[in-house]
Design a protein around this motif. Structure first.
Motif, PDB file in Angstrom:
ATOM      1  N   ALA A 692       0.843  -1.189   0.000  1.00 20.45           N
ATOM      2  CA  ALA A 692       0.000   0.000   0.000  1.00 20.45           C
ATOM      3  C   ALA A 692       0.881   1.243   0.000  1.00 20.45           C
ATOM      4  O   ALA A 692       1.889   1.309   0.704  1.00 20.45           O
ATOM      5  CB  ALA A 692      -0.905  -0.003   1.225  1.00 20.45           C
ATOM      6  N   ILE A 693       0.476   2.229  -0.786  1.00 27.30           N
ATOM      7  CA  ILE A 693       1.279   3.451  -0.855  1.00 27.30           C
ATOM      8  C   ILE A 693       0.528   4.681  -0.359  1.00 27.30           C
ATOM      9  O   ILE A 693       1.109   5.764  -0.252  1.00 27.30           O
ATOM     10  CB  ILE A 693       1.779   3.706  -2.305  1.00 27.30           C
ATOM     11  CG1 ILE A 693       0.602   3.880  -3.252  1.00 27.30           C
ATOM     12  CG2 ILE A 693       2.697   2.584  -2.760  1.00 27.30           C
ATOM     13  CD1 ILE A 693       1.024   4.247  -4.669  1.00 27.30           C
ATOM     14  N   GLY A 719       1.667  -3.333  10.925  1.00 32.39           N
ATOM     15  CA  GLY A 719       2.256  -3.642   9.624  1.00 32.39           C
ATOM     16  C   GLY A 719       3.277  -2.593   9.234  1.00 32.39           C
ATOM     17  O   GLY A 719       3.325  -1.497   9.794  1.00 32.39           O
ATOM     18  N   ARG A 720       4.132  -2.942   8.270  1.00 23.73           N
ATOM     19  CA  ARG A 720       5.166  -2.011   7.830  1.00 23.73           C
ATOM     20  C   ARG A 720       4.590  -0.981   6.871  1.00 23.73           C
ATOM     21  O   ARG A 720       3.527  -1.143   6.316  1.00 23.73           O
ATOM     22  CB  ARG A 720       6.302  -2.780   7.153  1.00 23.73           C
ATOM     23  CG  ARG A 720       7.034  -3.750   8.077  1.00 23.73           C
ATOM     24  CD  ARG A 720       8.243  -4.340   7.365  1.00 23.73           C
ATOM     25  NE  ARG A 720       8.891  -5.345   8.207  1.00 23.73           N
ATOM     26  CZ  ARG A 720       8.583  -6.627   8.201  1.00 23.73           C
ATOM     27  NH1 ARG A 720       7.634  -7.072   7.389  1.00 23.73           N
ATOM     28  NH2 ARG A 720       9.210  -7.474   8.991  1.00 23.73           N
ATOM     29  N   GLY A 721       5.361   0.056   6.645  1.00 18.71           N
ATOM     30  CA  GLY A 721       5.026   1.022   5.609  1.00 18.71           C
ATOM     31  C   GLY A 721       4.294   2.253   6.076  1.00 18.71           C
ATOM     32  O   GLY A 721       4.087   3.189   5.289  1.00 18.71           O
ATOM     33  N   MET A 722       3.860   2.295   7.366  1.00 16.50           N
ATOM     34  CA  MET A 722       3.117   3.470   7.809  1.00 16.50           C
ATOM     35  C   MET A 722       3.969   4.732   7.696  1.00 16.50           C
ATOM     36  O   MET A 722       3.489   5.782   7.274  1.00 16.50           O
ATOM     37  CB  MET A 722       2.629   3.315   9.250  1.00 16.50           C
ATOM     38  CG  MET A 722       1.790   4.525   9.689  1.00 16.50           C
ATOM     39  SD  MET A 722       1.653   4.743  11.460  1.00 16.50           S
ATOM     40  CE  MET A 722       0.578   3.418  11.888  1.00 16.50           C
ATOM     41  N   ALA A 723       5.239   4.627   8.091  1.00 14.47           N
ATOM     42  CA  ALA A 723       6.104   5.808   8.026  1.00 14.47           C
ATOM     43  C   ALA A 723       6.184   6.345   6.601  1.00 14.47           C
ATOM     44  O   ALA A 723       6.131   7.566   6.378  1.00 14.47           O
ATOM     45  CB  ALA A 723       7.501   5.462   8.542  1.00 14.47           C
ATOM     46  N   PHE A 724       6.300   5.455   5.648  1.00 11.98           N
ATOM     47  CA  PHE A 724       6.363   5.887   4.246  1.00 11.98           C
ATOM     48  C   PHE A 724       5.063   6.555   3.829  1.00 11.98           C
ATOM     49  O   PHE A 724       5.059   7.643   3.226  1.00 11.98           O
ATOM     50  CB  PHE A 724       6.649   4.681   3.350  1.00 11.98           C
ATOM     51  CG  PHE A 724       6.315   4.914   1.903  1.00 11.98           C
ATOM     52  CD1 PHE A 724       7.081   5.782   1.137  1.00 11.98           C
ATOM     53  CD2 PHE A 724       5.209   4.300   1.313  1.00 11.98           C
ATOM     54  CE1 PHE A 724       6.764   6.009  -0.199  1.00 11.98           C
ATOM     55  CE2 PHE A 724       4.898   4.523  -0.007  1.00 11.98           C
ATOM     56  CZ  PHE A 724       5.672   5.382  -0.770  1.00 11.98           C
ATOM     57  N   GLN A 748      -0.659  -2.389  17.456  1.00 11.00           N
ATOM     58  CA  GLN A 748      -0.768  -1.346  16.453  1.00 11.00           C
ATOM     59  C   GLN A 748       0.607  -0.886  15.993  1.00 11.00           C
ATOM     60  O   GLN A 748       1.608  -1.079  16.694  1.00 11.00           O
ATOM     61  CB  GLN A 748      -1.511  -0.131  17.026  1.00 11.00           C
ATOM     62  CG  GLN A 748      -2.957  -0.394  17.409  1.00 11.00           C
ATOM     63  CD  GLN A 748      -3.603   0.850  17.980  1.00 11.00           C
ATOM     64  OE1 GLN A 748      -3.075   1.469  18.901  1.00 11.00           O
ATOM     65  NE2 GLN A 748      -4.739   1.233  17.425  1.00 11.00           N
ATOM     66  N   SER A 749       0.638  -0.310  14.806  1.00 15.57           N
ATOM     67  CA  SER A 749       1.823   0.424  14.394  1.00 15.57           C
ATOM     68  C   SER A 749       1.779   1.789  15.065  1.00 15.57           C
ATOM     69  O   SER A 749       0.712   2.404  15.173  1.00 15.57           O
ATOM     70  CB  SER A 749       1.844   0.611  12.870  1.00 15.57           C
ATOM     71  OG  SER A 749       2.053  -0.621  12.217  1.00 15.57           O
ATOM     72  N   THR A 750       2.906   2.247  15.533  1.00 16.91           N
ATOM     73  CA  THR A 750       2.973   3.565  16.146  1.00 16.91           C
ATOM     74  C   THR A 750       4.103   4.349  15.496  1.00 16.91           C
ATOM     75  O   THR A 750       5.111   3.782  15.076  1.00 16.91           O
ATOM     76  CB  THR A 750       3.234   3.465  17.654  1.00 16.91           C
ATOM     77  OG1 THR A 750       4.510   2.852  17.870  1.00 16.91           O
ATOM     78  CG2 THR A 750       2.159   2.654  18.348  1.00 16.91           C
ATOM     79  N   ALA A 751       3.904   5.633  15.408  1.00 15.40           N
ATOM     80  CA  ALA A 751       4.950   6.487  14.850  1.00 15.40           C
ATOM     81  C   ALA A 751       4.807   7.878  15.441  1.00 15.40           C
ATOM     82  O   ALA A 751       3.704   8.307  15.814  1.00 15.40           O
ATOM     83  CB  ALA A 751       4.849   6.552  13.328  1.00 15.40           C
TER      84      ALA A 751
END
Length: 776
Positions: A692-693, A719-724, A748-751
C-alpha cells in the motif's frame, strides 16, 4: 593448658574438642569470678556459650561465641561491669591464648527479632558462669517466638548455598571438612532441624568422630583454622600420624557419605512432622492447615513456607481473624510466581489482593496481549523473579533498588485498574493502590511510591516510542517527572518486566536498547547538578572545540557546524560529527552517499544517507526501505543551511528483529544510489510487491502536540510502511521532518514525527488537522 600441650599425641575428635572447650570454660569462669569481685552487678548476669563452643566441639583454632544475658538491664553499674568483663576476657583469651572471640549481648525482649543465625547459635547454648535465671528467661522467650517453618527454610537454603560454594557431593578429592557435603555442618544442621522440631538428639556417631578427628589434626598441622583437606595436607597428615593415605581418605569418605545421608534423611522426614509455619498456620501430616485465628497475611506466609518445604495446601477457613501484617504479606508474594499461583488457588490471594484476582479472566483491550490481565501480571512477576540471579543491565538496576517490595507490589497492581473502566487504567490503578495501602495498614511512604509507579508505569515505554532519547530536551522533560534515582531504577525495571510480558515479539532488542539509553541518560541528568544542555549554540561551541585539532581545518569544521540545525547539534557526538562532515562534503560534490554501521547496543543497523536536498526526498528513502521489508525504528533527519542544501538522514533499521544483513544492505545501497530521485520507479516497485502506498481511511488516528518542532503521534493497523505512507502526506504539504520514531505497540503500528512547516515555521493543530482530515 596450651594448644600444643592439649593436642600432643594421637588425635581424637570429641575427646580433644571437649577437653579444649572445658579448659576455656575454666579460663572464663576464673575471669568472671575475678571481675565479679570488683563489680557485684555481674552476679546478676548469665555468661553463655553458643554455637560450636556451646556444643563443646571446639577445634584447636575455632572461634569462640560468647553471649551475656542481663537479669536487669537497668541495674546501676551493670554496663561498666560488663565492659570490664569483656576487656578482661579479651586479654585472657585474645592476647594470651590467641583466640578470636565474638561477643553478643542478648535480652529476652529482643527474641522476636532474632534472625536464623542467632537462633541457631542459641539452640545449643549452655551456661558457663553467672546466674542461670537470665538464661532461662531468654530461652523461654526464644521458644515462644520461634517460627519453626522460617527456621527450617533458612537452614535448607543455607545448606544449598554452602554446598554450591564448596561441593555438593562427599565424593571429592579435596573435601571441605566443615562446610562441604558430608562435612560436619551437614550433621549439625540435621541436629538443629530436629531440635527445632522439639525432638531429642543423641550423641555424635563414629562418622562424625572420624571427620572431627581429621579436622582437629588439620588445625594442628596448619596452626590455624583450616577446613579444606588439600593433596599436600593429606600426605602431611598421613606421614605425621602414621596413617596410610588411601585408607585415611577411604575412612573419611565413608564417614562423609554417612553425614550427608543423615542430613538428607531429616529432609525426607519433614513432610510427616507437625510444626508451626506462621501464626495460626501449622504443618500437619504433610498439609498446611489454617486455624480460625490466622490472618490473611499469616496465611500467605504459611503457604509460602509450606510450598518451600514440600507441603500441600489445605482448605482456607471461611472467616479469618482481623489484623494484617503488610511486611509478612509482601514477603510471601515476593517468593514469586509459584507461591502467588498457589495463593490464588487456595483463596488467600483474593483476601490479600482482590483487585488483582478480579482480573483473572479479564481480557485486555488490545490484540497484542497474549494473556488475560491476571496472567500478564503473573508473567511480569516471572520476569522480575528472573532478575534475582541474572546478569545484564536490568538485573544490575534491580539489585540497586532499595525497596524491592514496593516494586513487586507495583508489578502486581500495575494493570489492576483495567477492571475499572471509569478512567485510564493507570489512574484507576493508582486509586486502587491507595485503597490497598489503607487496608494493608502499609507505611504511607511505601503506598505513595507504589501508587506513583502504577500511575506512571507506561511513561518510559511511551517516551521511547515517541521521543528521540538522544535529544537533551527529551531527557530534560522526562527527568522532570522522576523524583529520584530510586524511582528511576524501579520504573525502568517495571517497564522492562511489563513490556516483556505482553507477548512474543512485542518487545524488541531495539526497544530494549532505547530503554537502557533513556535510563542511563536520565540517571546522569539526575546525578548532575546542572540539567542537560539544551542551548544549541553552547553545544555547537563545545563540538567546535572538540574537533579543532582533527584532520579537518578549523574553517571546514566551523562551516559545517554552522550549517547544521539545532536538533542535530544537540544529539550528535564529536566522532559522528567528523564522519558526517566528510559525508556532507562528498554530497556537495553531487554524490549520493550511503553508509551502514552496526548499532550493537540496539541490535540494529544505522543507515546514514547524505545527498543534495530535493522535495520529497525523505519519503522516497522511506519507500526504498519499505520495498525491502526493512523496518524503520528511528530517524534523525537534518538539512544544511547552505546552497545547495544537503540532506543528512540517519535511520535506525531492523530486519527480522535484528541487524540488516550485509547482502540486504548492499541491495538497499544500490537502490538508493540508482533511484533516489525517481519517485515513479519507487512507487512502481511498491505496487509490484503489493504494498500500500496511500493511507486508507480509518487506518490511523493521530494526536498533535503543538511546539517548535511539533510532535505528531500516530497509531494505526499493525504492519510495515506506515512511516512511508504518512511521509507522503507530509511531503505534499512541504513540511520538514526533523526526526521520527516508528514501531509496533499494543497490536498497532505507532509512529511519531517531529515536524515544522516551511522554513521552520510552527505548525498549528488546524494545519495538521486540515492535512490529515480526509485520510485519517
Amino acid at each position: 593448658m596450651s594448644r600444643e600441650t592439649m593436642f600432643d599425641g594421637i588425635p581424637t575428635g570429641l575427646a580433644w574438642s571437649q577437653a579444649w572447650s572445658d579448659s576455656i570454660d575454666r579460663v572464663i569462669q576464673e575471669t568472671y569470678l575475678g571481675e565479679a569481685a570488683h563489680h557485684p552487678q555481674l552476679k546478676s548476669i548469665s555468661v553463655i556459650a553458643t554455637g560450636g563452643f556451646g556444643r563443646r566441639e571446639l577445634s584447636p583454632f575455632s572461634d569462640l561465641d560468647l553471649a551475656v544475658v542481663p537479669g536487669d538491664e537497668q541495674l546501676p553499674g551493670l554496663d561498666e561491669g560488663i565492659r570490664a568483663l569483656f576487656n578482661a576476657l579479651h586479654y585472657k583469651l585474645g592476647t594470651e591464648m590467641d583466640l578470636k572471640v565474638d561477643y553478643a549481648y542478648r535480652v529476652p525482649s529482643d527474641a522476636g527479632g532474632f534472625d536464623p543465625t542467632t537462633r541457631t547459635g542459641l539452640l545449643e547454648a549452655r551456661l558457663i558462669a553467672g546466674d542461670p535465671a537470665p538464661m532461662d528467661a531468654l530461652q523461654a522467650a526464644f521458644w515462644k517466638t520461634f517460627l519453626v517453618g522460617d527456621f527450617l527454610i533458612a537452614k535448607i537454603e543455607e545448606t544449598l548455598a554452602r554446598h554450591a560454594k564448596t561441593h555438593s557431593t562427599p565424593l571429592v578429592v579435596t573435601p571441605n571438612l566443615k562446610l562441604g557435603a558430608g562435612g560436619l555442618r551437614d550433621l549439625q544442621t540435621a541436629c538443629w532441624i530436629r531440635l527445632a522440631l522439639g525432638e531429642h538428639i543423641s550423641g555424635a556417631d563414629s562418622s562424625y568422630e572420624t571427620v572431627l578427628k581429621i579436622r582437629n589434626a588439620l588445625h594442628i598441622l596448619k596452626q590455624r583454622e583450616a577446613d579444606e583437606l588439600t593433596h599436600s595436607a593429606q600426605s602431611d597428615l598421613a606421614a605425621k600420624h602414621g596413617w596410610h593415605p588411601r585408607e585415611m581418605m577411604h575412612e573419611l569418605h565413608a564417614a562423609m557419605i554417612e553425614l550427608h545421608a543423615a542430613y538428607n534423611q531429616v529432609l525426607a522426614d519433614l513432610p510427616a512432622k507437625n510444626f508451626n509455619l506462621a501464626e495460626g498456620v501449622h504443618a500437619t501430616g504433610g498439609f498446611v492447615r489454617f486455624e480460625d485465628d490466622s490472618t490473611a497475611s499469616s496465611a500467605a506466609i504459611g503457604v509460602a513456607n509450606g510450598l518451600q518445604l514440600g507441603l500441600r495446601i489445605g482448605c482456607l477457613p471461611e472467616t479469618q481473624a482481623e489484623g494484617f501484617n503488610a511486611g509478612q504479606a509482601l514477603r510471601a508474594l515476593m517468593h514469586g510466581e509459584r507461591v502467588i499461583r498457589e495463593l490464588g488457588t487456595s483463596g488467600v490471594l483474593a483476601r490479600l489482593l482482590p483487585e488483582l484476582t478480579a482480573t483473572l479472566t479479564l481480557l485486555p483491550d488490545d490484540h497484542a496481549h497474549r494473556y488475560t490481565v491476571f496472567e500478564h501480571t503473573i508473567q511480569a512477576v516471572r520476569n522480575l523473579e528472573s532478575l534475582r540471579d541474572a546478569g545484564g543491565f536490568f538485573a544490575e538496576r534491580y539489585r540497586r533498588i532499595q525497596d524491592k517490595g514496593a516494586l513487586w507490589l507495583a508489578a502486581l497492581m500495575h494493570d489492576a485498574g483495567k477492571a475499572d473502566q471509569s478512567d485510564s487504567h493507570s489512574v484507576t490503578g493508582e486509586r486502587m493502590v491507595k485503597e490497598m495501602g489503607l487496608r494493608w495498614q502499609m507505611d504511607q511512604d511505601r503506598t505513595d511510591l507504589v501508587a506513583w509507579l502504577v500511575r506512571n508505569h507506561l511513561l518510559m515505554s511511551h517516551t521511547i516510542r515517541m521521543r528521540d532519547v538522544s535529544q537533551p530536551q527529551t531527557i530534560r522533560d522526562f527527568a522532570e517527572s522522576i523524583p529520584s534515582i530510586e524511582h528511576l531504577m524501579m520504573l525502568t525495571v517495571l517497564t522492562w518486566a511489563d513490556s516483556n510480558a505482553v507477548g512474543p515479539g512485542v518487545w524488541t532488542p531495539v526497544q530494549d536498547g532505547f530503554l537502557q539509553e533513556l535510563c542511563e541518560r536520565t540517571e546522569n541528568s539526575l546525578q548532575s547538578k546542572a540539567p542537560p544542555v539544551t542551548d544549541p549554540e553552547v553545544v555547537r561551541s563545545m563540538l567546535r572545540r572538540s574537533l579543532q585539532h582533527g584532520e579537518h581545518s578549523e574553517e571546514e569544521v566551523q562551516s559545517f557546524l554552522a550549517s547544521m540545525p539545532a536538533h542535530y547539534i544537540l544529539s550528535t557526538s564529536p566522532s559522528d560529527a567528523v564522519a558526517h562532515l566528510e559525508l556532507v562534503q562528498r554530497a556537495r560534490r553531487g554524490e549520493t552517499v550511503v553508509m551502514f554501521s552496526p548499532n550493537e547496543k540496539l541490535g540494529a543497523t544505522e543507515l546514514t544517507v547524505a545527498a543534495p536536498d530535493a522535495p520529497g526526498l525523505l519519503s522516497r528513502l522511506l519507500g526504498l526501505i519499505y520495498v525491502l521489508d526493512i523496518s524503520v525504528v528511528g530517524l534523525r533527519a537534518s538539512t544544511t543551511a547552505t546552497s545547495p542544501a544537503i540532506v543528512l538522514d540517519v535511520f535506525t533499521l531492523s530486519f527480522g528483529g535484528g541487524m540488516v544483513p550485509p547482502s540486504t544492505g548492499s541491495i538497499l545501497k544500490n537502490l538508493v544510489q540508482q533511484h533516489l530521485n525517481d519517485n515513479e520507479v519507487i512507487l512502481s516497485m511498491l505496487r509490484d510487491r503489493g504494498k500500500a502506498i496511500e493511507v486508507s481511511p480509518g487506518e490511523a488516528s493521530l494526536t498533535y502536540h503543538f511546539g517548535s518542532p511539533g510532535l505528531l503521534e500516530i497509531k494505526g493497523r499493525r504492519g510495515r510502511g506506515m512511516a512511508f505512507r504518512l511521509s507522503r502526506i507530509i511531503a505534499r504539504e512541504g513540511w520538514n521532518v526533523l526526526g521520527a520514531r516508528v514501531g509496533q505497540w499494543a497490536g498497532q503500528s505507532t509512529a511519531s514525527f517531529s515536524i515544522t512547516g516551511l522554513d521552520g515555521a510552527e505548525l498549528t493543530p488546524d494545519d495538521v488537522s486540515r492535512a490529515f482530515n480526509s485520510l485519517v
